[in-house]
Design an enzyme around this catalytic site. Structure first.
Site, PDB file in Angstrom:
ATOM      1  N   PRO A  52       0.777  -1.247   0.000  1.00  0.00           N
ATOM      2  CA  PRO A  52       0.000   0.000   0.000  1.00  0.00           C
ATOM      3  C   PRO A  52       0.812   1.303   0.000  1.00  0.00           C
ATOM      4  CG  PRO A  52      -0.001  -0.953   2.183  1.00  0.00           C
ATOM      5  CD  PRO A  52       0.706  -1.938   1.297  1.00  0.00           C
ATOM      6  N   CYS A  53       1.479   1.556  -1.105  1.00  0.00           N
ATOM      7  CA  CYS A  53       2.234   2.804  -1.229  1.00  0.00           C
ATOM      8  C   CYS A  53       1.312   4.015  -1.300  1.00  0.00           C
ATOM      9  CB  CYS A  53       3.180   2.742  -2.427  1.00  0.00           C
ATOM     10  SG  CYS A  53       2.405   2.342  -3.985  1.00  0.00           S
TER      11      CYS A  53
END
Length: 175
Positions: free
Chosen positions: A141-142
C-alpha cells in the site's frame, strides 16, 4: 548484477467494480498490479524490464486468487491481503515495501516515517524512489504514504487513483 531467470508471467485483466487494471503473477506469487485504466503495454514493458525474455501468458483462472482479493478490497470488504507475493527488488526496496505493508488500513505515513522505520532516516529520497518502483499497487500500500505536510504526492497509478484508495479506506475504517 544477477541475471534474471526466464519464466512465464501469467496475467489477467481485472475489470470489476469500476476498476480496469492488469494483474500478473509468477508461479511464486503476485508480481504486478497495474495502474487503473492503463494499456497492456504498461504490464508488458514492466515484465520485459524485470524478467527479460520471459513469456506473458493470459491465465484468468490461475489468477483468480489474486483478483478475488483485490476485488474484495476495492468493494471495501477486505482490509489486508493473504496472497503470496513475488517481489523482485534490491534489499533496500524490499525493506521499504515490507514497511509499507505494516502501515495499517485507513492510516497514512510520511516518507520520513518510512525512512525512520527502516532505520535509514537520511534516506527519505531513496525511500521515495523505492516507493515509486513498487510493482504491487494496492497490495503493497504505497498509496498510504503522503508528504510531510499532509499533501498527496506522486503515485504510479496517478493522484486520482491514490485519492480514491485513501477515501475508500477512510470510509471503511470508520466502521
Amino acid at each position: 548484477m544477477k541475471a534474471q531467470t526466464k519464466r512465464t508471467v501469467y496475467w489477467t485483466l481485472l475489470n470489476e467494480a469500476g476498476w480496469h487494471m492488469y494483474v500478473a503473477a509468477t508461479s511464486n506469487g503476485l508480481c504486478y498490479v497495474g495502474s487503473h485504466a492503463q494499456p497492456f503495454e504498461e504490464l508488458s514493458t514492466w515484465v520485459q524490464a524485470r524478467f527479460p525474455g520471459s513469456m506473458l501468458e493470459r491465465d484468468d483462472e490461475s489468477l483468480q486468487l489474486y483478483t478475488t482479493e483485490l476485488i474484495e478490497y476495492l468493494r471495501g470488504t477486505r482490509d489486508r491481503f493473504t496472497m503470496p507475493f513475488d517481489l523482485q527488488g534490491t534489499p533496500f526496496q524490499l525493506a521499504v515495501w515490507e514497511a509499507l505493508c505494516e502501515v495499517p488500513y485507513g492510516q497514512s505515513r510520511t516518507y520520513s516515517h518510512i525512512a525512520d522505520h527502516i532505520k535509514k532516516p537520511k534516506a527519505v529520497r531513496a525511500v521515495g524512489a523505492a516507493i515509486g518502483a513498487n510493482p504491487l499497487l494496492i497490495t503493497v500500500p504505497c498509496h498510504r504514504v503522503i508528504g510531510k505536510n499532509g499533501s498527496l504526492t506522486g503515485y504510479r497509478g496517478g493522484l486520482e487513483m491514490k485519492t480514491h484508495l485513501l477515501q475508500l479506506e477512510q470510509e471503511r475504517s470508520d466502521w
